[in-house]
Design a protein around this motif. Structure first.
Motif, PDB file in Angstrom:
ATOM      1  N   CYS A 128     -27.567  10.940  16.868  1.00 13.95           N
ATOM      2  CA  CYS A 128     -28.980  11.050  16.519  1.00 13.95           C
ATOM      3  C   CYS A 128     -29.786  11.558  17.713  1.00 13.95           C
ATOM      4  CB  CYS A 128     -29.495   9.687  16.065  1.00 13.95           C
ATOM      5  SG  CYS A 128     -31.183   9.703  15.438  1.00 13.95           S
ATOM      6  N   ALA A 129     -29.469  11.051  18.917  1.00  9.60           N
ATOM      7  CA  ALA A 129     -30.170  11.474  20.126  1.00  9.60           C
ATOM      8  C   ALA A 129     -29.951  12.958  20.410  1.00  9.60           C
ATOM      9  CB  ALA A 129     -29.712  10.639  21.316  1.00  9.60           C
ATOM     10  N   GLU A 130     -28.805  13.485  19.982  1.00  4.97           N
ATOM     11  CA  GLU A 130     -28.504  14.905  20.181  1.00  4.97           C
ATOM     12  C   GLU A 130     -29.023  15.772  19.042  1.00  4.97           C
ATOM     13  OE1 GLU A 130     -24.428  15.718  21.083  1.00  4.97           O
ATOM     14  OE2 GLU A 130     -24.248  13.985  22.408  1.00  4.97           O
ATOM     15  N   GLY A 131     -29.682  15.153  18.072  1.00  2.00           N
ATOM     16  CA  GLY A 131     -30.236  15.909  16.961  1.00  2.00           C
ATOM     17  C   GLY A 131     -29.216  16.310  15.914  1.00  2.00           C
ATOM     18  N   LYS A 132     -28.072  15.638  15.881  1.00  3.94           N
ATOM     19  CA  LYS A 132     -27.036  15.933  14.891  1.00  3.94           C
ATOM     20  C   LYS A 132     -27.288  15.104  13.630  1.00  3.94           C
ATOM     21  CE  LYS A 132     -24.282  18.143  17.977  1.00  3.94           C
ATOM     22  NZ  LYS A 132     -23.744  19.506  17.861  1.00  3.94           N
ATOM     23  N   ASP A 133     -27.102  15.720  12.474  1.00  7.76           N
ATOM     24  CA  ASP A 133     -27.262  14.958  11.237  1.00  7.76           C
ATOM     25  C   ASP A 133     -25.950  14.796  10.472  1.00  7.76           C
ATOM     26  OD1 ASP A 133     -26.905  17.534  10.347  1.00  7.76           O
ATOM     27  OD2 ASP A 133     -28.775  17.639   9.207  1.00  7.76           O
TER      28      ASP A 133
END
Length: 417
Positions: A128-133
């Motif tokens: 989530c912190a890396e912007g991955k969904d």
């Protein structure tokens, strides 16, 4: 991504160091270059002095923020309560094993029923912190269901690669959590390789603990909890089942770091237990290197790993702790499900009962003294694989509605009256 006390990453093969970023492998050693997370322990010590563990309200793994790569105060984390599982005395089981006393760390009490929730909680927070969904992993079952559950709790999508012989209860759990489940018609190795390729092509977050150094950090919280639960009196031995090697490596790291911080004055010896049909790490312990022939043949699906990626970390845990490794066959593993349940009230899946079976053997063969203080880690709940459990515990007794067989049947089992 804010990391509270992380200092750098270090390759376990060549010792090369890297800045604390999203890197997964050593660029010099390639696939063999598993990385380890190293913290600023002076900073961690100062933080713990300012905010002692005893005063913290959180009863989850996030209470150990100084030794985790995620700052739970600012990161988005799962709402599911992970960690702080019971440490339960098992006096009857202890006597059966030949011990004066025994404690069971029951990680089958985590949200999806296994220790793997500790790693998956970190995985979804990091993703989530890396912007991955989308987050993916390969697994024989527990890591898969754990990831699927944690991802579902965060509103993320999960893609799971499992080998063809994954137990049905674990597949059902995956599907219930809404995961995209890809059953690879091959071994765990085949599932792992396919997952690696898919992550590289699609840009998904890779939850495979075998190569993702951040996730082992979640597993070490087992050790941190044991220290707190025993009021900082460390056991002589901790018994852990071994597949890839991540779990025993993580648990040892937790003890080692708490000693480094001065919270405990000694560390336990680690007993690593493998299934004899999937014992590549044990063979490496004996010879110093992985064997060329690495079988994957055991009822204990969660540790059925022919190509262990974290074997070096596992052996480091054994050697540094002054411990040892042992193997047990499937009949011993299945038998341990029955006597662990009937003598402690704790239902263990095959991979979890492996540690109990190995402990019994280690006591009988003189590796573990009868008066030693011992903790054995139950890594997964028995409901994960009821088919194997039924092989271990037998069948119910059929009786007619009028109960005409009841008196003789009960008398045959020692009941009176």
């Amino acid at each position: 991504m804010k990391m509270t006390c992380v200092d750098h990453l270090r390759c376990v093969v060549c010792g090369a160091t890297y800045a604390p970023e999203t890197r997964l492998m050593c660029e010099l050693c390639g696939a063999d270059g598993i990385l380890d997370v190293v913290y600023d322990y002076d900073k961690a010590r100062r933080s713990l002095e300012q905010s002692p563990l005893a005063g913290r309200a959180s009863q989850t793994l996030w209470r150990y923020r100084e030794l985790l790569p995620v700052d739970a105060s600012s990161a988005r984390i799962p709402d599911l309560s992970v960690g702080c599982t019971p440490l339960t005395p098992a006096p009857r089981l202890a006597r059966y094993l030949g011990l004066d006393s025994l404690l069971i760390k029951d990680d089958g009490r985590n949200p999806t029923g296994s220790l793997k929730d500790r790693a998956s909680a970190l995985a979804v927070a990091l993703a989530c912190a890396e912007g991955k969904d989308v987050i993916a992993c390969s697994s024989t079952g527990n890591a898969a269901s754990s990831l699927a559950g944690m991802a579902a709790s965060m509103g993320m999508r999960s893609v799971i690669f499992v080998p063809k012989d994954t137990p049905e209860p674990k597949l059902t759990q995956l599907l219930a959590f809404g995961a995209t489940v890809l059953r690879v018609q091959g071994s765990y190795y085949d599932a792992f390789q396919l997952c690696q390729s898919a992550c590289a092509i699609s840009g998904w977050y890779n939850r495979n603990c075998a190569i993702n150094p951040w996730l082992v950090e979640g597993k070490k919280t087992v050790a941190l909890e044991i220290c707190e639960q025993l009021d900082w009196k460390v056991p002589d031995w901790v018994a852990v089942s071994v597949g890839d090697g991540c779990t025993i490596a993580g648990i040892w790291k937790g003890f080692r770091e708490f000693k480094l911080l001065g919270l405990i004055d000694r560390t336990p010896r680690m007993l690593g237990v493998q299934a004899s049909g999937a014992d590549a790490v044990l063979q490496a312990f004996r010879t110093g290197s992985l064997p060329p022939d690495r079988p994957e043949n055991t009822v204990a699906d969660s540790i059925k790993v022919g190509v262990p990626r974290n074997w070096r970390k596992a052996l480091q845990a054994i050697h540094e702790s002054g411990g040892t490794m042992i193997s047990v066959d499937d009949s011993e593993i299945l038998e341990a499900i029955g006597y662990t349940g009937s003598l402690s009230g704790i239902f263990a899946e095959p991979a979890a009962s492996t540690s109990v079976a190995g402990l019994r053997k280690a006591v009988a063969e003189g590796y573990v003294d009868s008066d030693a203080s011992v903790v054995t880690v139950i890594t997964g709940n028995g409901l994960k694989d009821t088919r194997s459990a039924r092989l271990a515990v037998g069948q119910p007794h059929d009786v007619s509605p009028d109960g005409r067989e009841l008196k003789d049947l009960l008398a045959g089992h020692g009941y009176r009256g």
